[in-house]
Design an enzyme around this catalytic site. Structure first.
Site, PDB file in Angstrom:
ATOM      1  CD1 TRP A  98     -72.075 -60.260  -4.122  1.00  0.00           C
ATOM      2  CD2 TRP A  98     -72.396 -61.112  -6.106  1.00  0.00           C
ATOM      3  NE1 TRP A  98     -71.073 -59.951  -4.651  1.00  0.00           N
ATOM      4  CE2 TRP A  98     -70.874 -60.754  -6.164  1.00  0.00           C
ATOM      5  CE3 TRP A  98     -72.459 -61.898  -7.234  1.00  0.00           C
ATOM      6  CZ2 TRP A  98     -69.882 -61.108  -6.749  1.00  0.00           C
ATOM      7  CZ3 TRP A  98     -71.346 -62.107  -8.290  1.00  0.00           C
ATOM      8  CH2 TRP A  98     -70.057 -61.483  -7.901  1.00  0.00           C
ATOM      9  CG  ASP A 166     -75.379 -65.723  -2.211  1.00  0.00           C
ATOM     10  OD1 ASP A 166     -74.507 -66.469  -1.650  1.00  0.00           O
ATOM     11  OD2 ASP A 166     -75.318 -65.114  -3.102  1.00  0.00           O
ATOM     12  CE  LYS A 190     -66.605 -63.348  -2.576  1.00  0.00           C
ATOM     13  NZ  LYS A 190     -67.953 -63.299  -3.171  1.00  0.00           N
TER      14      LYS A 190
HETATM   15  C1  LIG Z   1     -68.589 -63.214  -4.258  1.00  0.00           C
HETATM   16  C2  LIG Z   1     -70.034 -63.593  -4.275  1.00  0.00           C
HETATM   17  C3  LIG Z   1     -71.237 -64.313  -5.085  1.00  0.00           C
HETATM   18  C4  LIG Z   1     -70.359 -64.736  -6.590  1.00  0.00           C
HETATM   19  O1  LIG Z   1     -69.668 -65.918  -6.270  1.00  0.00           O
HETATM   20  P1  LIG Z   1     -68.994 -66.780  -7.360  1.00  0.00           P
HETATM   21  O2  LIG Z   1     -68.626 -68.340  -6.599  1.00  0.00           O
HETATM   22  O3  LIG Z   1     -67.687 -66.071  -7.749  1.00  0.00           O
HETATM   23  O4  LIG Z   1     -69.897 -67.100  -8.547  1.00  0.00           O
HETATM   24  C5  LIG Z   1     -72.253 -64.390  -5.064  1.00  0.00           C
HETATM   25  N1  LIG Z   1     -73.035 -63.943  -4.035  1.00  0.00           N
HETATM   26  C6  LIG Z   1     -72.304 -63.237  -2.876  1.00  0.00           C
HETATM   27  C7  LIG Z   1     -72.860 -62.920  -1.631  1.00  0.00           C
HETATM   28  C8  LIG Z   1     -70.715 -63.050  -3.048  1.00  0.00           C
HETATM   29  O5  LIG Z   1     -70.056 -62.295  -2.138  1.00  0.00           O
END
Ligand SMILES: *Cc1c(COP(=O)(O)O)cnc(C)c1O
Length: 355
Positions: A98, A166, A190
């Protein structure tokens, strides 16, 4: 009833599923799926969701809470575009797939990316340390929890520059000092709600300061903040269910209480991994994630027997990501300690069965 250890979209409290289901059938006489996002009923939902985010994370004054679309993947782009300033450079910590995604999107919008710390040479099996944070860049970016590799930052990187994070896979799992950040973003699916919404917590003073010549209206956070997160049609159902989840979180002691429960769950599983001779962890103790716990069998010959045991125990979502292999137990807020105990008991059972 299954035990959902899936990495995302994730388990949510049963009460949230129930209330969300009821609102699909009847939300003030209409379905939540058909109401206008401009109706007073939905405006109230959006405002409550925003204020619950502020309450749960103790967000200081001077920040806006937005629910946008596009996932964390579009967040990579949005964050870099909105933080671009005079140097058009940024410092990124590369801790996995990511983080790499975020780096790629920053480059795509024309940012000169300095990857000043990385654990790529160790297949992202630890959190980098002992790095020097650059000072000649517009902002610093990191990924607080590495969903795939089972690593987590247990301290915020020190910098006096604007900080972007993020937090997709550990937001609302513990308290966080929001005042240290200029942008926090997270895909809802998540730990917050169903897929569809992406949460942004943005320091108002950064809005409208980008030096990027390329700035489509939707990607400019100022436009969303000016319109109270209603620039266009928001992901109505996802915001509603996230709001229900946040209500439940706050009513049950908030992130302070959930952190204690999450630590107890993580300790139970790590202790089994460390003490059971059939298994081993993949991450050094100090970098282990409390949300996504990765582990391997010591002997691949046990694979069929173990897979059968956990499948029979109604456990789902335990298969590891292909880039790590083995197993990954994602233990988001709504997963109960009882589910973790079901997993640790099948792990013990495997070892017992070998005599
Ligand atoms: C799942 C995830 C993403 C991607 O998320 P999307 O909403 O599917 O674009 C980005 N960063 C992390 C840390 C993730 O766990």
């Amino acid at each position: 009833m299954k035990h959902n250890f899936g990495a995302g979209p994730c388990i949510l409290p049963q009460v949230v599923f129930k209330e969300a289901a009821e609102a699909i059938v009847d939300f003030n006489g209409l379905s939540i799926l058909e109401i206008s996002h401009r109706s007073p009923e939905f405006v109230a939902v959006m405002e409550e969701a925003q204020s619950l985010v502020k309450k749960a994370l103790n967000v200081p004054d001077g920040y806006s809470v937005l629910f946008l679309q596009g996932g964390a993947s579009l967040g990579f782009t949005i964050a870099s575009l909105n933080m671009m300033r005079d140097t058009k450079k940024a410092g990124y910590i590369n801790t996995g797939a990511w983080a790499k995604g975020a780096i790629g999107e920053a480059k795509a919008v024309g940012i000169d990316v300095n990857v000043f710390a990385s654990s790529e040479d160790n297949n992202f099996g630890h959190i980098p340390k002992g790095y020097t944070v650059p000072t000649d860049v517009d902002y610093i970016h990191y990924t607080s929890n590495n969903t795939i590799f089972g690593t987590q930052f247990h301290a915020i990187p020190e910098t006096s520059l604007p900080l972007v994070c993020d937090m997709s896979s550990d937001i609302f799992s513990k308290p966080v000092d929001v005042s240290k950040f200029d942008i926090i973003y997270a895909g809802a699916q998540k730990n917050l709600g169903p897929a569809g919404a992406t949460l942004f917590i943005v320091k108002d003073s950064i809005l409208g300061k980008s030096t990027s010549e390329f700035m489509p209206k939707y990607l400019n956070l100022k436009n969303h903040a000016d319109k109270g997160s209603m620039l266009n049609t928001p992901p109505v159902f996802s915001v509603y269910a996230a709001m229900l989840n946040l209500r439940d979180l706050v009513a049950n002691g908030g992130v302070e209480a959930v952190e204690v429960r999450n630590q107890a769950k993580a300790e139970a599983l790590y202790s089994e991994i460390d003490n059971n001779p059939s298994f081993k962890g993949t991450v050094p103790v100090e970098d282990r994630s409390n949300m996504n716990i990765t582990f391997l069998l010591n002997d691949e010959a046990d694979k069929d027997a173990f897979d059968k045991l956990w499948n029979n125990a109604e456990i789902v979502g335990l298969k590891g990501h292909r880039s790590v292999g083995g197993y990954r137990a994602s233990m988001y807020n709504a997963l109960t300690i009882e589910s973790v105990q079901v997993l640790t008991s099948v792990m013990s059972e495997l070892t017992r069965s070998k005599g």
